[in-house]
Write a protein that holds these residues in place. Structure first.
Motif, mmCIF file in Angstrom:
data_model
loop_
_atom_site.group_PDB
_atom_site.id
_atom_site.type_symbol
_atom_site.label_atom_id
_atom_site.label_comp_id
_atom_site.label_asym_id
_atom_site.label_seq_id
_atom_site.Cartn_x
_atom_site.Cartn_y
_atom_site.Cartn_z
ATOM 1 N N ASP A 81 -21.129 44.003 -54.691
ATOM 2 C CA ASP A 81 -20.602 44.914 -53.763
ATOM 3 C C ASP A 81 -19.505 45.866 -54.135
ATOM 4 O O ASP A 81 -19.331 45.886 -55.337
ATOM 5 N N GLU A 82 -19.023 46.637 -53.163
ATOM 6 C CA GLU A 82 -18.242 47.624 -53.418
ATOM 7 C C GLU A 82 -16.835 47.043 -54.265
ATOM 8 O O GLU A 82 -15.913 47.561 -54.961
ATOM 9 N N MET A 83 -16.478 45.557 -53.792
ATOM 10 C CA MET A 83 -15.346 44.854 -54.240
ATOM 11 C C MET A 83 -15.812 44.091 -55.593
ATOM 12 O O MET A 83 -14.894 43.364 -56.174
ATOM 13 N N HIS A 84 -16.873 44.549 -56.205
ATOM 14 C CA HIS A 84 -17.438 44.014 -57.595
ATOM 15 C C HIS A 84 -17.624 42.361 -57.276
ATOM 16 O O HIS A 84 -17.065 41.324 -58.197
ATOM 17 N N ARG A 85 -18.026 41.945 -56.244
ATOM 18 C CA ARG A 85 -18.037 40.270 -55.855
ATOM 19 C C ARG A 85 -19.488 40.363 -56.129
ATOM 20 O O ARG A 85 -20.229 41.260 -55.368
ATOM 21 N N ARG A 86 -20.045 38.924 -56.173
ATOM 22 C CA ARG A 86 -21.424 38.916 -56.191
ATOM 23 C C ARG A 86 -22.058 38.505 -54.831
ATOM 24 O O ARG A 86 -21.360 37.708 -54.102
ATOM 25 N N VAL A 87 -23.027 39.001 -54.551
ATOM 26 C CA VAL A 87 -23.584 38.769 -53.372
ATOM 27 C C VAL A 87 -25.104 38.327 -53.427
ATOM 28 O O VAL A 87 -25.955 39.175 -54.099
ATOM 29 N N TYR A 88 -25.341 37.073 -53.201
ATOM 30 C CA TYR A 88 -26.650 36.631 -53.673
ATOM 31 C C TYR A 88 -27.746 36.752 -52.626
ATOM 32 O O TYR A 88 -27.561 37.009 -51.419
#
Length: 92
Positions: A81-88
């Protein structure tokens, strides 16, 4: 007195090692140049291998906003996502 002798011996050994590593050979290169070149090539190989292991790109899948979908080592699909977190992605 004993500690100062050890320190002086250590400094002399380091100076001798530095002179040996920096001495130019017949071909114009030093041992230090060879060590740096070997370290750079090894670092590049490790970086390439790590990138290959880290994630695999799924070119036929896209996230909800057009993000690239990747696969981790457990074959789970995700996008960043835009915060560079993984979204499965559940239904991959």
């Amino acid at each position: 007195m004993k500690n100062s002798t050890r320190i002086l011996g250590l400094m002399a050994g380091l100076a001798a090692a530095t002179i040996f590593l920096m001495r130019k050979r017949v071909n114009g290169r030093s041992y230090f140049d060879d060590i740096v070149q070997t370290g750079n090539s090894l670092g590049n190989k490790i970086l390439q291998y790590g990138n290959r292991l880290r994630s695999r790109f799924m070119p036929d899948m896209k996230g909800p906003h057009g993000e690239d979908v990747l696969t981790d080592r457990y074959d789970r699909h995700y996008y960043l996502d835009e915060m560079h977190r993984r979204v499965y992605v559940e239904n991959a």
